[in-house]
Design an enzyme around this catalytic site. Structure first.
Site, PDB file in Angstrom:
ATOM      1  N   SER A   1      43.612  36.955  37.352  1.00 22.37           N
ATOM      2  CA  SER A   1      44.880  37.140  37.790  1.00 22.37           C
ATOM      3  C   SER A   1      45.052  36.548  39.239  1.00 22.37           C
ATOM      4  CB  SER A   1      45.756  38.277  37.450  1.00 22.37           C
ATOM      5  OG  SER A   1      47.029  38.475  37.862  1.00 22.37           O
TER       6      SER A   1
ATOM      7  N   LYS B   1      51.513  34.985  36.400  1.00 20.87           N
ATOM      8  CA  LYS B   1      50.493  35.912  36.578  1.00 20.87           C
ATOM      9  C   LYS B   1      51.215  37.396  36.291  1.00 20.87           C
ATOM     10  CE  LYS B   1      47.131  33.174  37.798  1.00 20.87           C
ATOM     11  NZ  LYS B   1      46.072  33.071  36.777  1.00 20.87           N
TER      12      LYS B   1
ATOM     13  N   TYR C   1      54.553  30.220  39.438  1.00 28.63           N
ATOM     14  CA  TYR C   1      53.171  30.865  39.292  1.00 28.63           C
ATOM     15  C   TYR C   1      53.257  32.427  39.578  1.00 28.63           C
ATOM     16  CZ  TYR C   1      48.414  31.922  40.850  1.00 28.63           C
ATOM     17  OH  TYR C   1      47.136  32.205  40.809  1.00 28.63           O
TER      18      TYR C   1
END
Length: 272
Positions: free
Chosen positions: A134, A152, A148
């Site tokens: 992660s 995650k 992004y």
């Protein structure tokens, strides 16, 4: 005891560094990449100990085929490291539909497909360890990385749930949370949305903060990953680097303070 490690995104950066570290100590490694040429050096050095597989993790069928090929070749898959992914730079408003879909397809669905493919094997074995790469940006956010961050955050929720579901099968789940490291994650590996002038100031401030940040040496993560893989009781989350935990702690302290401030409102919303 030697293990069989399946690593996605092993062409460079963390994936390749860790793959070689496992090979050096005598483990078997299944390394998936988009371009097999990127693994030529490891194949020449370690021979039959490494099984290179060409894989696009966004292809669900191909993920299942790769996992089954690895199981047939080495007989077991002890550890899965879901490392494949990339960064998309751009303000949320700037991000195109295709850019957003590509980011989620790789970082979330790609990880999901490989995870789903390996679970029946690990359940049948009665053991396994799935390590999801992660980011500290799966716990706290930065500007100009909205999609992004979102990808995650999704990996965090999926993996925490998975940990609750598979513990009884002898399968451990770990989330690795790196801060910034001097890989090419922000360079050749990254994509960039088309800029809108309205966000120039936000981006300038972001770049200035990055210039002042401390970036870790990716090679230095190897002992931590080896220790994580070898742990009989691995943690659900492991920070990598000296910046990640203080950053998360600061943000969570601020969140807790705000939640406390609004707690009367929250309780009142429950009703009688």
């Amino acid at each position: 005891m030697a293990k069989t490690i399946f690593i996605t995104g092993a062409s460079r950066g963390f994936g390749k560094i860790w793959a070689e570290a496992f090979l050096k100590r005598g483990d078997k490694v299944v390394a998936t990449v988009r371009n097999l040429d990127s693994l030529t050096d490891l194949v020449q050095t370690y021979g039959e100990a490494i099984l290179p597989i060409q894989l696009d993790v966004t292809n669900r069928e191909a993920c299942f085929t790769a996992i089954n090929q690895a199981k047939e070749h080495f007989g077991t898959i002890d550890v899965l490291i879901n490392n494949a992914g990339f960064g998309l730079f751009g303000a949320v408003e700037e991000t195109s539909e295709q850019e957003a879909r590509d980011q989620i397809e790789t970082n979330v669905f790609g990880l999901l497909w490989v995870t789903q493919a390996v679970l029946p094997i690990m359940r049948a074995q009665g053991h396994g360890h799935i390590i999801q790469v992660s980011s500290i940006l799966g716990l706290v956010a930065l500007p100009v990385l909205g999609l992004y961050n979102a990808s995650k955050f999704a990996v965090e929720g999926l993996s925490e749930t998975l940990a609750l579901e598979v513990k009884g099968f002898g399968i451990n789940i770990s989330l690795v949370e790196p801060n910034g490291f001097t890989t090419d994650w922000a360079g050749a590996s990254a994509t960039h949305a088309q800029s809108l002038p309205a966000y120039d100031g936000v981006k300038a401030a972001f770049q200035a903060s990055m210039a002042e940040s401390s970036f870790g040496n990716p090679e230095a993560t190897t002992p931590a990953i080896l220790k994580l893989v070898d742990s009989a009781n691995p943690p659900l989350r492991l920070f990598l680097g000296k910046v990640a935990f203080p950053f998360a702690k600061q943000v969570y302290e601020q969140r807790l303070a705000t939640w406390e401030e609004w707690q009367d409102v929250a309780v009142a919303a429950h009703g009688e």
